[in-house]
Scaffold this active site. Structure first.
Site, PDB file in Angstrom:
ATOM      1  N   LYS A 130       0.876  -1.195   0.000  1.00 20.53           N
ATOM      2  CA  LYS A 130       0.000   0.000   0.000  1.00 20.53           C
ATOM      3  C   LYS A 130       0.899   1.226   0.000  1.00 20.53           C
ATOM      4  O   LYS A 130       2.022   1.179   0.522  1.00 20.53           O
ATOM      5  CB  LYS A 130      -0.881   0.027   1.251  1.00 20.53           C
ATOM      6  CG  LYS A 130      -2.132   0.829   1.082  1.00 20.53           C
ATOM      7  CD  LYS A 130      -3.211  -0.028   0.450  1.00 20.53           C
ATOM      8  CE  LYS A 130      -4.458   0.755   0.127  1.00 20.53           C
ATOM      9  NZ  LYS A 130      -5.548  -0.151  -0.254  1.00 20.53           N
ATOM     10  N   ASP A 170      -7.058   4.206  -4.361  1.00 14.12           N
ATOM     11  CA  ASP A 170      -7.701   4.008  -3.049  1.00 14.12           C
ATOM     12  C   ASP A 170      -8.343   5.359  -2.715  1.00 14.12           C
ATOM     13  O   ASP A 170      -8.598   6.150  -3.638  1.00 14.12           O
ATOM     14  CB  ASP A 170      -6.668   3.563  -1.996  1.00 14.12           C
ATOM     15  CG  ASP A 170      -7.311   3.040  -0.708  1.00 14.12           C
ATOM     16  OD1 ASP A 170      -7.750   1.884  -0.694  1.00 14.12           O
ATOM     17  OD2 ASP A 170      -7.397   3.788   0.291  1.00 14.12           O
TER      18      ASP A 170
HETATM   19  P1  NDP Z   1     -13.027   7.473  -2.504  1.00 14.07           P
HETATM   20  O1  NDP Z   1     -11.965   8.481  -2.308  1.00 14.07           O
HETATM   21  O2  NDP Z   1     -13.616   7.295  -3.834  1.00 14.07           O
HETATM   22  O3  NDP Z   1     -14.217   7.737  -1.474  1.00 14.07           O
HETATM   23  C1  NDP Z   1     -13.987   7.769  -0.112  1.00 14.07           C
HETATM   24  C2  NDP Z   1     -15.294   8.104   0.597  1.00 14.07           C
HETATM   25  O4  NDP Z   1     -15.117   7.921   2.001  1.00 14.07           O
HETATM   26  C3  NDP Z   1     -15.710   9.544   0.409  1.00 14.07           C
HETATM   27  O5  NDP Z   1     -17.109   9.607   0.480  1.00 14.07           O
HETATM   28  C4  NDP Z   1     -15.054  10.233   1.599  1.00 14.07           C
HETATM   29  O6  NDP Z   1     -15.685  11.428   1.999  1.00 14.07           O
HETATM   30  C5  NDP Z   1     -15.239   9.182   2.672  1.00 14.07           C
HETATM   31  N1  NDP Z   1     -14.170   9.307   3.673  1.00 14.07           N
HETATM   32  C6  NDP Z   1     -12.837   9.243   3.458  1.00 14.07           C
HETATM   33  N2  NDP Z   1     -12.160   9.427   4.588  1.00 14.07           N
HETATM   34  C7  NDP Z   1     -13.090   9.630   5.542  1.00 14.07           C
HETATM   35  C8  NDP Z   1     -13.022   9.865   6.917  1.00 14.07           C
HETATM   36  N3  NDP Z   1     -11.843   9.958   7.550  1.00 14.07           N
HETATM   37  N4  NDP Z   1     -14.208   9.993   7.595  1.00 14.07           N
HETATM   38  C9  NDP Z   1     -15.403   9.898   6.955  1.00 14.07           C
HETATM   39  N5  NDP Z   1     -15.523   9.686   5.635  1.00 14.07           N
HETATM   40  C10 NDP Z   1     -14.385   9.537   4.946  1.00 14.07           C
HETATM   41  O7  NDP Z   1     -12.395   6.095  -1.972  1.00 14.07           O
HETATM   42  P2  NDP Z   1     -12.854   4.608  -2.255  1.00 14.07           P
HETATM   43  O8  NDP Z   1     -14.315   4.543  -2.443  1.00 14.07           O
HETATM   44  O9  NDP Z   1     -11.958   4.055  -3.282  1.00 14.07           O
HETATM   45  O10 NDP Z   1     -12.454   3.898  -0.877  1.00 14.07           O
HETATM   46  C11 NDP Z   1     -13.362   3.734   0.205  1.00 14.07           C
HETATM   47  C12 NDP Z   1     -12.891   2.596   1.089  1.00 14.07           C
HETATM   48  O11 NDP Z   1     -12.826   1.389   0.327  1.00 14.07           O
HETATM   49  C13 NDP Z   1     -11.495   2.767   1.692  1.00 14.07           C
HETATM   50  O12 NDP Z   1     -11.476   2.154   2.962  1.00 14.07           O
HETATM   51  C14 NDP Z   1     -10.613   1.969   0.740  1.00 14.07           C
HETATM   52  O13 NDP Z   1      -9.417   1.534   1.363  1.00 14.07           O
HETATM   53  C15 NDP Z   1     -11.534   0.805   0.432  1.00 14.07           C
HETATM   54  N6  NDP Z   1     -11.252   0.051  -0.780  1.00 14.07           N
HETATM   55  C16 NDP Z   1     -11.165   0.667  -1.996  1.00 14.07           C
HETATM   56  C17 NDP Z   1     -10.943  -0.088  -3.127  1.00 14.07           C
HETATM   57  C18 NDP Z   1     -10.941   0.511  -4.488  1.00 14.07           C
HETATM   58  O14 NDP Z   1     -10.856  -0.242  -5.449  1.00 14.07           O
HETATM   59  N7  NDP Z   1     -11.066   1.820  -4.651  1.00 14.07           N
HETATM   60  C19 NDP Z   1     -10.705  -1.528  -3.050  1.00 14.07           C
HETATM   61  C20 NDP Z   1     -10.898  -2.089  -1.727  1.00 14.07           C
HETATM   62  C21 NDP Z   1     -11.141  -1.306  -0.655  1.00 14.07           C
HETATM   63  P3  NDP Z   1     -14.928  12.846   1.728  1.00 14.07           P
HETATM   64  O15 NDP Z   1     -15.110  13.089   0.279  1.00 14.07           O
HETATM   65  O16 NDP Z   1     -15.650  13.805   2.606  1.00 14.07           O
HETATM   66  O17 NDP Z   1     -13.497  12.663   2.130  1.00 14.07           O
HETATM   67  O1  2IT Z   2      -7.760  -1.839  -0.825  1.00 20.84           O
HETATM   68  C1  2IT Z   2      -7.712  -2.285  -1.988  1.00 20.84           C
HETATM   69  O2  2IT Z   2      -7.841  -3.484  -2.246  1.00 20.84           O
HETATM   70  C2  2IT Z   2      -7.532  -1.327  -3.085  1.00 20.84           C
HETATM   71  N1  2IT Z   2      -7.487  -0.128  -2.841  1.00 20.84           N
HETATM   72  C3  2IT Z   2      -7.360  -1.810  -4.493  1.00 20.84           C
HETATM   73  C4  2IT Z   2      -5.959  -2.287  -4.723  1.00 20.84           C
HETATM   74  C5  2IT Z   2      -5.640  -2.656  -6.144  1.00 20.84           C
HETATM   75  O3  2IT Z   2      -4.444  -2.933  -6.358  1.00 20.84           O
HETATM   76  O4  2IT Z   2      -6.505  -2.678  -7.001  1.00 20.84           O
END
Ligand code: NDP
Ligand code: 2IT
Length: 455
Positions: A130, A170
Site C-alpha cells: 500500500k 484508493d
Molecule cells: P473514494 O476516495 O472514492 O471515497 C472515499 C469516501 O469515504 C468519500 O465519500 C469520503 O468522503 C469518505 N471518507 C474518506 N475518509 C473519511 C473519513 N476519515 N471519515 C469519513 N468519511 C471519509 O475512496 P474509495 O471509495 O476508493 O475507498 C473507500 C474505502 O474502500 C477505503 O477504505 C478503501 O481503502 C476501500 N477500498 C477501496 C478499493 C478501491 O478499489 N477503490 C478496493 C478495496 C477497498 P470525503 O469526500 O468527505 O473525504
Molecule cells: O484496498 C484495496 O484493495 C484497493 N485499494 C485496491 C488495490 C488494487 O491494487 O486494485
C-alpha cells in the site's frame, strides 16, 4: 484465547506493540488476524519454527520520501509519501495508493498487511502493498493535483514495476490521479507497461475495474445471504461513503432489488426513506467525480431526504449495512445499535471499517459479517485481471469480466465457509467469516514462505 507451544497471543502482541510504537491501526490489524491464526497454527510446528506470522507482520520494506510541488499561487508545498511493501511471497507487491490528510505510516502498514491476506484470498498471484501521501486533494485544482501526482511518481517510480510492485487507486486516488501518475512513469522510464491498475480504457485499463469493489462487496453479501437461505430483494441497506466503492455498492444493491437508505461523506450522512435509486446514484457520481462537491447538497435536490451533520448512518434501522468509507468508522455502540435494530448482514466495502469491539458485537450476535479483506477483494481481483490483460496485450469484454468477478467472489466466499464454519445459528451451521478469511488468506502465503526457507 489459544496458546501456542512457543509464545502465547498476548506475548506476541506485546512484541508487535513494542516494535511499532504509536501505530494503533497497524497493531489493530495484526491483532485481528493473529487471534485466528494462533488458533490455526497451534499444532502446526513448521509455521512456528519458521516464525511465519512474525515475518508477515514485519513489512519487507517501508519506503518514505519527500514530495515537493508548487500550488497555483506559486507556493512551494512539501508532503510526505510512502510505499509499504509488506510481502511478495505469492506474487509482485500489489495494492492501492491513498491521498488523504490523515494518512500516516501506521495506516499504510495496516492496509499493506490486510492487502497481503486479501490478495491471497483472490487466488491470483499478487503480494501485498500500500502507498500514499498526506496530500489533501480536496479543494485543489486539476493542475495542482497533476503537479502533485507527477512529483509523487518522480520518487515512486524507482520502487515499482510490472513484475515488482503494481499500485492502484484508493481513497483520493481515482481515474484522474492514476492518469497523471501513469503518464509520469511512462515519461520517466520511456516504457509503456502495466505498472498501475485502475487505468482508463483508452490506455490499458480493464472493463469492470471501476465497478469491481462495490459490486464485489454486494456479491459477497449476496453469497452470505444465499448461504443462509436469504436474498437482497426487498431488503433495506445502509451505506456509508459516497466515493468509488460506495456508489457502485449502491448501484448493485439497487439492481438486485434492495433499497439504499443512506450515503455519507466526512461531513455527515443523508437519509432518503424513498431509496437512493439509480438516478440519484448517477447524480451523486457527478457530484463527487465532476463537481467534487459535498453530500449535503443532496437534500437541495431530493427534498424528502434529510442531512445529518457530523453523524454516521448506523443508527438508522435497516436489514443490511455496508461501510464503504474508511477505517474505524463503525464502533462498538454503533454495532450494538445495528444489531438491536435487526440488521442481519454486514459486508465491508472499506478496509477495517469496524473497530475490534464492534466486530465482537457482530460475532456474539452471530449475524452474517463479511470482513473487508474478503468482501472488498473484488477490486484488487479485477486489478489482477487488468495485469493479465496488459501482459497478454489483449482486452476482455465487459461480460467476460463481469462473469469472472462473480466467480471470484463466490470462490472467496467458499474459502471463508471452508475455514470459518463454527457453531450453529437457528439450527444451521454458522460461519465465522473473519476466521475463514484470515486462515484461508494466511495459509497460502505461509506455505509459499515455507517453500523458500528462511529469507
Ligand atoms: P473514494 O476516495 O472514492 O471515497 C472515499 C469516501 O469515504 C468519500 O465519500 C469520503 O468522503 C469518505 N471518507 C474518506 N475518509 C473519511 C473519513 N476519515 N471519515 C469519513 N468519511 C471519509 O475512496 P474509495 O471509495 O476508493 O475507498 C473507500 C474505502 O474502500 C477505503 O477504505 C478503501 O481503502 C476501500 N477500498 C477501496 C478499493 C478501491 O478499489 N477503490 C478496493 C478495496 C477497498 P470525503 O469526500 O468527505 O473525504
Ligand atoms: O484496498 C484495496 O484493495 C484497493 N485499494 C485496491 C488495490 C488494487 O491494487 O486494485
Amino acid at each position: 484465547m489459544a496458546v501456542s507451544d512457543h509464545v502465547d497471543l498476548s506475548t506476541f502482541m506485546e512484541g508487535v506493540k513494542k516494535r511499532n510504537p504509536g501505530q494503533t491501526e497497524f497493531v489493530q490489524a495484526v491483532q485481528e488476524v493473529s487471534q485466528d491464526v494462533f488458533e490455526f497454527i497451534d499444532d502446526k510446528e513448521e509455521y512456528h519454527e519458521a516464525q511465519i506470522l512474525r515475518r508477515i507482520a514485519e513489512p519487507d520494506r517501508v519506503v518514505s520520501f519527500r514530495v515537493c510541488w508548487e500550488d497555483d499561487n506559486h507556493n512551494i508545498r512539501v508532503q510526505r509519501g510512502w510505499r509499504v511493501q509488506n510481502n511478495n511471497a505469492i506474487g509482485p507487491y500489489k495494492g492501492g495508493i491513498r491521498f488523504h490528510p490523515t494518512v500516516t505510516e501506521s495506516i499504510l502498514k495496516f492496509l499493506a498487511f490486510e492487502q497481503t491476506f486479501k490478495n491471497s484470498l483472490t487466488g491470483l498471484p499478487m503480494g501485498g502493498a500500500k502507498g500514499g501521501s498526506n496530500f489533501n486533494p480536496s479543494g485543489k485544482s486539476d493542475s495542482e493535483v497533476m503537479r502533485f501526482c507527477q512529483s509523487f511518481m518522480t520518487e515512486l517510480y524507482r520502487h515499482i514495476g510490472p513484475d515488482t510492485d503494481v499500485p492502484a487507486g484508493d481513497i483520493g486516488v481515482g481515474s484522474r490521479e492514476i492518469g497523471y501518475m501513469f503518464g509520469q512513469y511512462k515519461r520517466i522510464t520511456n516504457r509503456w507497461e502495466g505498472v498501475l491498475t485502475g487505468k482508463a480504457i483508452e490506455y490499458g485499463g480493464s472493463q469492470m475495474r471501476p465497478e469491481a469493489t462495490g459490486y464485489g462487496a454486494v456479491y459477497f453479501l449476496q453469497n452470505m445471504l444465499q448461504h443462509a437461505g436469504e436474498d437482497i430483494e426487498g431488503k433495506t441497506a445502509l451505506i456509508s461513503g459516497s466515493g468509488n466503492v460506495a456508489t457502485h455498492a449502491a448501484e448493485k444493491i439497487t439492481q438486485l432489488g434492495g433499497k439504499v437508505l443512506t450515503m455519507s461523506d466526512s461531513d455527515g450522512f443523508v437519509h432518503d426513506p424513498d431509496g437512493i435509486d439509480q438516478e440519484k446514484i448517477d447524480w451523486i457520481k457527478r457530484l463527487k467525480n465532476e463537481r467534487r462537491g459535498r453530500i449535503s447538497e443532496y437534500v437541495d435536490h431530493f427534498t424528502d431526504a434529510t442531512f445529518h451533520q457530523g453523524k454516521r448512518p448506523w443508527n438508522v434501522s435497516a436489514d443490511l449495512a455496508l461501510p464503504c468509507a474508511t477505517q474505524n468508522e463503525l464502533n462498538e455502540d454503533e454495532a450494538k445499535a445495528l444489531v438491536t435494530d435487526g440488521v442481519i448482514a454486514v459486508s465491508e466495502g472499506a478496509n477495517m471499517p469496524t473497530t475490534l469491539e464492534g466486530v465482537k458485537v457482530f460475532q456474539d450476535a452471530k449475524i452474517m459479517y463479511g470482513p473487508g479483506k474478503a468482501a472488498n477483494a473484488g477490486g484488487v481481483a479485477v486489478s489482477g485481471l487488468e495485469m493479465s490483460q496488459n501482459s497478454e496485450r489483449i482486452s476482455w469484454n465487459q461480460e467476460k469480466l463481469g462473469d469472472m468477478l462473480t466467480n471470484l467472489m463466490e470462490d472467496i466466499h467458499d474459502k471463508c465457509v471452508e475455514y470459518g464454519e463454527e457453531g450453529k445459528r437457528d439450527g444451521q451451521p454458522s460461519i465465522n467469516y473473519v476466521k475463514g478469511a484470515n486462515i484461508a488468506g494466511f495459509k497460502k502465503v505461509a506455505d509459499a514462505m515455507l517453500a523458500f526457507g528462511v529469507v
